[in-house]
Design a protein around this motif. Structure first.
Motif, PDB file in Angstrom:
ATOM      1  N   LEU A   1       1.456  -2.601  -9.344  1.00  0.00           N
ATOM      2  CA  LEU A   1       1.935  -2.503 -10.720  1.00  0.00           C
ATOM      3  C   LEU A   1       2.621  -1.173 -10.999  1.00  0.00           C
ATOM      4  N   LYS A   2       2.239  -0.145 -10.270  1.00  0.00           N
ATOM      5  CA  LYS A   2       2.894   1.155 -10.420  1.00  0.00           C
ATOM      6  C   LYS A   2       4.368   1.035 -10.028  1.00  0.00           C
TER       7      LYS A   2
ATOM      8  N   ASP B   1      -5.494  -8.180  -4.617  1.00  0.00           N
ATOM      9  CA  ASP B   1      -5.530  -6.732  -4.832  1.00  0.00           C
ATOM     10  C   ASP B   1      -4.377  -6.329  -5.738  1.00  0.00           C
ATOM     11  N   VAL B   2      -4.692  -5.598  -6.794  1.00  0.00           N
ATOM     12  CA  VAL B   2      -3.686  -5.089  -7.720  1.00  0.00           C
ATOM     13  C   VAL B   2      -3.774  -3.574  -7.725  1.00  0.00           C
ATOM     14  N   ILE B   3      -2.672  -2.925  -7.337  1.00  0.00           N
ATOM     15  CA  ILE B   3      -2.633  -1.460  -7.296  1.00  0.00           C
ATOM     16  C   ILE B   3      -2.067  -0.956  -8.611  1.00  0.00           C
TER      17      ILE B   3
ATOM     18  N   ASP C   1       0.828  -1.211   0.000  1.00  0.00           N
ATOM     19  CA  ASP C   1       0.000   0.000   0.000  1.00  0.00           C
ATOM     20  C   ASP C   1       0.860   1.258   0.000  1.00  0.00           C
ATOM     21  N   GLU C   2       2.055   1.158   0.596  1.00  0.00           N
ATOM     22  CA  GLU C   2       2.928   2.319   0.724  1.00  0.00           C
ATOM     23  C   GLU C   2       4.072   2.325  -0.288  1.00  0.00           C
TER      24      GLU C   2
ATOM     25  N   MET D   1       5.284  -6.305  -3.881  1.00  0.00           N
ATOM     26  CA  MET D   1       4.271  -7.348  -3.712  1.00  0.00           C
ATOM     27  C   MET D   1       4.381  -7.978  -2.324  1.00  0.00           C
ATOM     28  N   SER D   2       3.275  -8.575  -1.897  1.00  0.00           N
ATOM     29  CA  SER D   2       3.238  -9.225  -0.584  1.00  0.00           C
ATOM     30  C   SER D   2       2.296 -10.413  -0.634  1.00  0.00           C
ATOM     31  N   TYR D   3       2.591 -11.380   0.218  1.00  0.00           N
ATOM     32  CA  TYR D   3       1.675 -12.503   0.435  1.00  0.00           C
ATOM     33  C   TYR D   3       1.551 -12.618   1.937  1.00  0.00           C
TER      34      TYR D   3
END
Length: 323
Positions: free
Chosen positions: A300-301, A320-322, A252-253, A257-259
């Motif tokens: 993705l950004k 969730d894909v940002i 988010d910050e 990527m995270s799992y």
């Protein structure tokens, strides 16, 4: 006394406060968390816990007093706060994070302890088995060894290919790291990547990660890295390498990527154990429970900024894909 008088007397008695309720003492819960009290994550977790406890009939400032203590990822501070909580003689303790459990268990074998967001409590000696904890400790786990292999696999799926991975953690606040490193090293042989540890313990060691430009970074579950995530993300951005994290907060910050597990759900479940213990249950009789929800998040950004490509197969499974 006629029937009307009897009914009137019974009504008066019913209206009186119950002696049992009137004399019921306020119970005391001590909460020791490794996150900072003013951190957004710490505040969110506190609110979730309070809400969940209300759902079980326990209201702060009413029938429950909660003593909050937050260590901000500082092991020495966590130890001092553990002393403070034990001195308050709480009815029950909630330990959020492995260092919190370690410090509290050193100080009491009688006060019930419920934990959340803790890795592999059996191997760390907190409980005897998951099904039969024994002693005064039980709770809810977050990650295990096999999940560390999943993080490594995710790094090897990006393009350009990652052949070297640096594993980041603070030995003082992630004592379970050797357990995960064994799994990572086993997976590395299969995935044909080289794994090296990159311990961090202060701002300087975090900043030094910016020089790790010849591989990817795998950030282990560690509240030190969470508390210092702004510096960590800045160093990784400077290194311009892919990284996988243990919490979607990093993504988010700005992380790649995270799992991760759902720590909010763990706190809701922990509230149910706190309720049961305050009503008479023994921690030894409440099995330790593993997480039931996992989520994959991809930014993705950030991928575009780094010049890496996330494979469609991985994106297809993302929660969730940002963009």
């Amino acid at each position: 006394m006629n029937r009307r008088e009897v009914l009137g007397l019974l009504g008066m008695i019913a209206a009186l406060p119950s002696p049992a309720l009137a004399q019921q003492p306020t119970r005391r819960l001590g909460v020791l968390s490794v996150t900072a009290a003013d951190d957004a994550i710490g505040q969110t977790r506190s609110a979730i816990l309070v809400e969940a406890l209300v759902g079980h009939g326990w209201k702060e400032h009413d029938n429950l007093r909660i003593d909050w203590r937050s260590g901000a990822g500082d092991r020495a501070r966590i130890a001092g706060l553990a002393d403070e909580l034990i001195a308050l003689k709480p009815d029950i303790l909630l330990a959020v994070g492995t260092p919190s459990v370690e410090e509290l268990r050193r100080r009491t074998t009688t006060i019930p302890i419920v934990f959340a967001v803790v890795t592999d409590p059996v191997s760390q000696g907190f409980v005897q088995t998951l099904a039969h904890p024994g002693g005064n400790i039980t709770g809810f786990t977050d990650y295990d060894g096999p999940l560390a292999g999943k993080w490594l696999e995710m790094l090897t799926q990006v393009t350009p290919k990652v052949s070297r991975v640096f594993v980041v953690y603070n030995p003082a606040t992630a004592p379970f790291a050797p357990l995960m490193l064994r799994t990572i090293e086993d997976a590395a042989r299969t995935l044909r990547v080289t794994v090296e540890t990159a311990p961090v313990h202060d701002a300087a060691s975090i900043a030094a990660l910016a020089s790790r430009k010849d591989g990817g970074l795998l950030i282990l579950p560690d509240f030190f890295t969470m508390a210092n995530r702004a510096h960590l993300l800045a160093a990784i951005a400077e290194a311009r390498v892919p990284a996988v994290f243990w919490s979607r907060t990093f993504v988010d910050e700005g992380g790649l990527m995270s799992y991760s597990t759902d720590s909010a759900e763990q706190l809701r479940r922990a509230a149910s154990y706190i309720d049961r213990i305050l009503k008479g249950a023994r921690p030894a009789d409440l099995p330790v429970q593993n997480p039931t929800k996992f989520e994959l998040a991809v930014n993705l950004k950030t991928a575009k900024a780094l010049g890496v490509t996330i494979p469609p197969s991985l994106l297809a499974t993302a929660n969730d894909v940002i963009e």
